[in-house]
Design an enzyme around this catalytic site. Sequence first.
Site, mmCIF file in Angstrom:
data_model
loop_
_atom_site.group_PDB
_atom_site.id
_atom_site.type_symbol
_atom_site.label_atom_id
_atom_site.label_comp_id
_atom_site.label_asym_id
_atom_site.label_seq_id
_atom_site.Cartn_x
_atom_site.Cartn_y
_atom_site.Cartn_z
ATOM 1 N N CYS A 65 40.344 34.703 48.730
ATOM 2 C CA CYS A 65 39.768 34.022 49.897
ATOM 3 C C CYS A 65 40.105 32.520 49.860
ATOM 4 C CB CYS A 65 38.278 34.284 49.994
ATOM 5 S SG CYS A 65 37.572 33.900 51.616
ATOM 6 N N HIS B 87 38.014 39.916 49.836
ATOM 7 C CA HIS B 87 37.261 39.816 48.578
ATOM 8 C C HIS B 87 37.315 41.144 47.824
ATOM 9 C CE1 HIS B 87 35.184 35.859 48.616
ATOM 10 N NE2 HIS B 87 35.448 35.934 49.904
ATOM 11 N N GLU C 102 36.887 41.686 44.766
ATOM 12 C CA GLU C 102 35.894 41.746 43.682
ATOM 13 C C GLU C 102 34.561 42.325 44.137
ATOM 14 O OE1 GLU C 102 34.521 38.099 45.737
ATOM 15 O OE2 GLU C 102 36.437 39.119 45.440
#
Length: 250
Positions: A120, A226, A228
Amino acid sequence: MSNIIPTIGIIGEITLPSPTSAFQNFKRQGCVDTYINAFNNLDVNIIIIPYIKENKKLNIENYISKIDGLLLTGGLDVDPSLYNEKRIKECKQSDKAFDLATIALIKEAIKQHKSILGICRGCQLLNVALEGSLFQDQKFDERENKDLNHFDLTHIDTPSHQIIINKESKLFNIFKSQILDVNSLHHQSVNQVGKDLELCALSTDGCVEAIEHSDKNYFCLGVQWHPETLISKTDSMFPLFKEFVNSAIN
């Protein structure tokens, strides 16, 4: 630095204390645990790199020399002065000193040929570090495909839209697919792609979703989504983190 178990350095975030904290004059440094948890099923050592002033060249060199891979996290908007633009009203809070410090770490990591994964804001800052520019605010509601929500806070850990990956890219080799479902939590994005970087994925409305280094033997990759947070619900993003770790070993 090459180890059997690589060391991943994660850029620490700076946050203000909560209103109830007794330490109102002190900022906090740390990391959202989703970035650490993304490596739960991989053999890695993790360190969180604290804020280092950009002029502390020896400190920056030493930190980068002690890691095998650098993870650039999400966070505040990137200061527009760093890509030679005046701030517009849609640009949100930024921290120029922190941006400069992170850019210094990025440049040193590239110099030492350490693997880099930007997420990001990390993708955006990687682009700016290599002389690229950003859209301070994408004004997504003015695009032709208005149904695609790029700032979708209702889908933090589940997919929000699809992206199209360049079949000639490292990213394609990682996911083995030209179509990928991603989440989307941003209002800024890459505009002019930086030096030695290539665009490797777009959303269906033309937003840059990933960039990578032109040297295909070097893992230096930025993604606008994102991964993660997605990895907490699905293994679809595991190949990205696995390849990042593997590249850090070699």
